[in-house]
Design a protein around this motif. Structure first.
Motif, PDB file in Angstrom:
ATOM      1  N   UNK A 147       0.835  -1.199   0.000  1.00 28.71           N
ATOM      2  CA  UNK A 147       0.000   0.000   0.000  1.00 28.71           C
ATOM      3  C   UNK A 147       0.875   1.256   0.000  1.00 28.71           C
ATOM      4  N   UNK A 148       1.943   1.232   0.816  1.00 29.09           N
ATOM      5  CA  UNK A 148       2.859   2.377   0.846  1.00 29.09           C
ATOM      6  C   UNK A 148       3.568   2.539  -0.487  1.00 29.09           C
ATOM      7  N   UNK A 149       3.974   1.408  -1.099  1.00 27.46           N
ATOM      8  CA  UNK A 149       4.617   1.455  -2.417  1.00 27.46           C
ATOM      9  C   UNK A 149       3.650   2.052  -3.434  1.00 27.46           C
ATOM     10  N   UNK A 154       3.367   4.577  -7.349  1.00 30.77           N
ATOM     11  CA  UNK A 154       2.417   4.311  -8.424  1.00 30.77           C
ATOM     12  C   UNK A 154       1.402   5.442  -8.575  1.00 30.77           C
ATOM     13  N   UNK A 155       0.746   5.813  -7.488  1.00 24.75           N
ATOM     14  CA  UNK A 155      -0.304   6.835  -7.559  1.00 24.75           C
ATOM     15  C   UNK A 155       0.138   8.146  -8.205  1.00 24.75           C
ATOM     16  N   UNK A 228      -1.835  -4.895  -7.792  1.00 24.27           N
ATOM     17  CA  UNK A 228      -1.865  -3.697  -6.953  1.00 24.27           C
ATOM     18  C   UNK A 228      -2.934  -2.721  -7.433  1.00 24.27           C
ATOM     19  N   UNK A 229      -3.044  -2.546  -8.741  1.00 23.42           N
ATOM     20  CA  UNK A 229      -4.045  -1.618  -9.267  1.00 23.42           C
ATOM     21  C   UNK A 229      -5.456  -2.068  -8.899  1.00 23.42           C
ATOM     22  N   UNK A 230      -5.712  -3.361  -9.022  1.00 24.38           N
ATOM     23  CA  UNK A 230      -7.047  -3.868  -8.692  1.00 24.38           C
ATOM     24  C   UNK A 230      -7.322  -3.779  -7.195  1.00 24.38           C
ATOM     25  N   UNK A 231      -6.308  -4.065  -6.378  1.00 26.47           N
ATOM     26  CA  UNK A 231      -6.504  -4.112  -4.925  1.00 26.47           C
ATOM     27  C   UNK A 231      -6.629  -2.725  -4.310  1.00 26.47           C
ATOM     28  N   UNK A 234      -9.274   1.814  -4.651  1.00 27.71           N
ATOM     29  CA  UNK A 234      -9.999   2.737  -3.782  1.00 27.71           C
ATOM     30  C   UNK A 234      -9.177   3.926  -3.346  1.00 27.71           C
ATOM     31  N   UNK A 235      -7.841   3.786  -3.323  1.00 24.70           N
ATOM     32  CA  UNK A 235      -6.965   4.893  -2.942  1.00 24.70           C
ATOM     33  C   UNK A 235      -7.107   6.068  -3.919  1.00 24.70           C
TER      34      UNK A 235
END
Length: 701
Positions: A147-149, A154-155, A228-231, A234-235
């Motif tokens: 999540x931190x990564x 990524x974000x 990661x994108x799918x999980x 929501x971020x």
């Protein structure tokens, strides 16, 4: 499903009076379906426990990449044919029906690929300490780190797009990774959530390795970006509820549509056309298997696709990207043993060596450095006056291009025929052409309407009072990377007749020369097709006269109808024919009364079989040719190709032994094609020793 297995009666009554029975559609396999079958043979390597584990992963990814290109080129072409209502191919299948068959067979392949991944390779890799971790199995610590990564790496480079009247469906780049997100709630502007698209930029790595503290000892652990994108979708939408996130990928037509008759400057036209290639019409949609049907219908509508073009995927839609694991994990016991090619010419005066006799190079078993050494010595030799070369694919940071640039800077007259239309290498070749021109090289773009696929290098050297020509001719590209992965043959010779032939070919390519008559070489689109037909027919006459007729041919693909008919007729005359065809083959072997004397086999192993060799018995005076061309319509009729003889008896015997009889004896990596269109894996007969042709050549090192 396999090819239509109906077997023809060569004398059946369906033929009109005077019709050629060898044109019966039942005698022909379909090229596209045959090409799909090749990918099943590649996938079989991924399932073979005798193949090292990471190599099995590589074969799986190759089969996926091959299927991508198949849709981008072959399926796109069939769709065009169906839209234009073009007539059926020699196999009698109309383009519309062929599209249905392609989708049926492709689904079988995709299902097999993901079973291989989910049920075989992924568990086997985990057992070997190489884990690709599924979100369901993330530990709380791993989830926090990921999540931190995602938030920090990524974000910041993502640009999620909510779909509403002011934000229509975005343009989706060919083969890019995307996630469609189902939202619920109201955003800051009071807009109700519905759907959003998250596109993964190409700058993001498709696979992320977990740090050592988050994995087991002596273990490597990876997470896919798609997971990661799918999980963590929501971020990207704070304050809203994500009801689902489903990865998808669209494949598009990648054929460049240039009307060369209307193009005054091919390079300029290509520069204008290339940026739009990634947004051409869609041909396939891959989407997560659990995506709701209404969303699938929305995507299909936006991409202009029918229901038969959607593929439901149980795993990453871009499975071929897992190939990164092969490069990241350095575990020699999980890969093929390394080998060092034989060194040829590297420490010699190449011109003195070739003046004594022809040199044959069999890549990758012989080093490609010998070709590079020839060019390097030519670039620095004060007696070399001119260098001429064709370039189809060269690879990034090409040492061949470096040597050509150096030759021009050293005052040599350098001419290079760069084929700008080498599929998927157009942009790279434009860069090569620019670099060569900046160095003073005369760059030629070939012939309008005919791709220059021939592999030729000509060096003109002053020796005393005369000029002597040194020539390299090959079956493969001047590409150092593929020379380590593909099997190919190269001939270096100072034979005056071959030198004169190559000189005339370059004159024809760079100027407006008339049709030429060559002494030793056959060339497309002029004499190669007829030359092969004449030799096949000669073997038929020999056999009809009661003497042994014999043909052995090795190539990548076979579909030219006249060649197929000539081979059938030769078989009927009693010629014994062995064809080693790696990929698509439209000829049906083993049909009583038609092709019972023809055997077709395909070799799929560590190296990609790429050499083309044509051997004719010629009533006890054998002829052996190597070529840049397969027996395909495009190679024989619509490209500039060369076919060159191996004149030295010892070298011809070496090619016959290493490339023909060696491969005909393979009972490990060989597949036999039956008259029903099915390939069957060869196995050693009882009491027969196992024989791998490629391994036998490696053992000679």
């Amino acid at each position: 499903m396999n090819h239509d297995s109906r077997l023809p009666d060569p004398l059946h009554a369906a033929h009109a009076p005077g019709a050629d029975p060898l044109r019966d559609p039942a005698l022909y396999l379909n090229r596209e379906l045959s090409q799909l079958d090749f990918n099943f043979r590649v996938l079989a390597q991924a399932m073979d426990p005798q193949v090292p584990l990471l190599e099995r992963l590589r074969f799986l990814c190759i089969s996926c990449t091959n299927l991508d290109e198949f849709f981008e080129i072959r399926v796109a072409t069939v769709r065009h044919s169906a839209q234009l209502c073009l007539t059926a191919a020699p196999d009698g299948i109309t383009p519309g029906r062929l599209l249905e068959l392609i989708h049926e067979r492709s689904r079988e392949l995709v299902d097999a690929q993901y079973r291989c991944w989910n049920e075989v390779l992924r568990p086997a890799l985990a057992k070997a300490g190489v884990r690709i971790v599924n979100p369901r199995h993330w530990t709380p610590r791993q989830r926090r780190w990921l999540r931190a990564y995602f938030r920090t790496k990524v974000m910041p480079v993502l640009s999620p797009l909510g779909l509403d009247p002011s934000h229509p469906f975005p343009r989706i780049l060919n083969k890019s990774l995307n996630v469609v997100v189902v939202l619920e709630g109201i955003d800051a502007f009071g807009r109700p959530g519905h759907l959003a698209i998250v596109r993964a930029p190409r700058s993001l790595s498709r696979i992320v390795e977990l740090p050592p503290r988050l994995r087991g000892r002596d273990e490597r652990a990876f997470v896919l970006l798609s997971s990661m994108l799918s999980t963590f979708a929501g971020e990207l939408f704070p304050g809203m509820t994500v009801r689902g996130a489903y990865q998808f990928r669209v494949t598009r037509d990648s054929e460049l549509m240039l009307d060369e008759d209307e193009v005054e400057n091919l390079a300029s036209a290509l520069r204008s056309e290339l940026p739009g290639r990634g947004y051409r019409p869609a041909v396939r949609l891959e989407i997560a298997h659990d995506c709701p049907r209404p969303i699938v219908r929305t995507l299909l509508q936006n991409f202009g696709l029918g229901e038969n073009a959607v593929y439901y995927i149980d795993g990453p839609v871009n499975l071929n990207r897992v190939i990164q694991v092969y490069d990241l994990v350095q575990r020699p016991e999980l890969k093929y043993p390394p080998f060092a090619p034989r060194q040829r010419l590297e420490d010699e005066d190449v011109f003195a060596r070739v003046a004594r006799g022809d040199v044959l190079l069999h890549h990758p078993f012989d080093s490609f450095a010998g070709v590079l050494e020839l060019l390097k010595q030519a670039a620095s030799d004060p007696d070399v006056l001119a260098i001429k070369q064709t370039l189809y694919r060269t690879g990034k940071d090409s040492a061949i291009v470096d040597a050509l640039v150096q030759a021009a800077r050293n005052g040599k007259d350098v001419t290079v025929v760069v084929e700008l239309r080498a599929r998927f290498d157009e942009d790279a070749n434009l860069g090569v052409a620019d670099r060569l021109q900046e160095a003073g090289v005369q760059v030629v773009y070939g012939v309008v309407g005919f791709k220059t696929h021939a592999k030729m290098l000509l060096i003109v050297r002053r020796e005393g009072r005369r000029l002597r020509r040194y020539v390299h001719l090959g079956t493969g590209n001047y590409h150092g990377g593929t020379a380590r992965q593909y099997t190919d043959l190269g001939l270096i010779t100072a034979n005056p007749e071959i030198g004169e032939d190559v000189h005339q070919l370059f004159q024809q390519l760079s100027g407006l020369a008339p049709r030429i008559r060559l002494q030793r070489l056959l060339h497309s689109p002029f004499t190669l097709h007829s030359g092969m037909l004449q030799r096949i027919e000669r073997e038929a006459r020999i056999a009809a006269a009661g003497r042994p007729g014999r043909i052995i041919a090795k190539m990548n693909a076979l579909n030219e109808p006249q060649v197929v008919r000539a081979l059938y007729a030769a078989s009927q005359a009693g010629v014994r024919i062995d064809l080693i065809v790696r990929g698509a083959c439209t000829l049906r072997p083993g049909i009583p009364g038609v092709s019972e004397n023809i055997r077709v086999r395909s070799i799929v192993g560590r190296f990609l079989e790429h050499s083309r060799v044509y051997w004719f018995g010629n009533d006890g005076r054998p002829e052996l040719f190597c070529a840049s061309a397969d027996w395909l319509e495009r190679n024989l009729l619509r490209r500039v190709e060369i076919c060159f003889p191996i004149l030295d008896p010892e070298l011809a015997a070496r090619v016959e032994r290493e490339v023909l009889h060696n491969y005909l004896a393979d009972n490990i990596n060989a597949w036999e094609l039956g008259p029903d269109g099915r390939y069957r894996k060869c196995e050693p007969a009882p009491g027969q020793a196992p024989h791998s042709a490629q391994q036998a050549l490696l053992d000679e090192l």
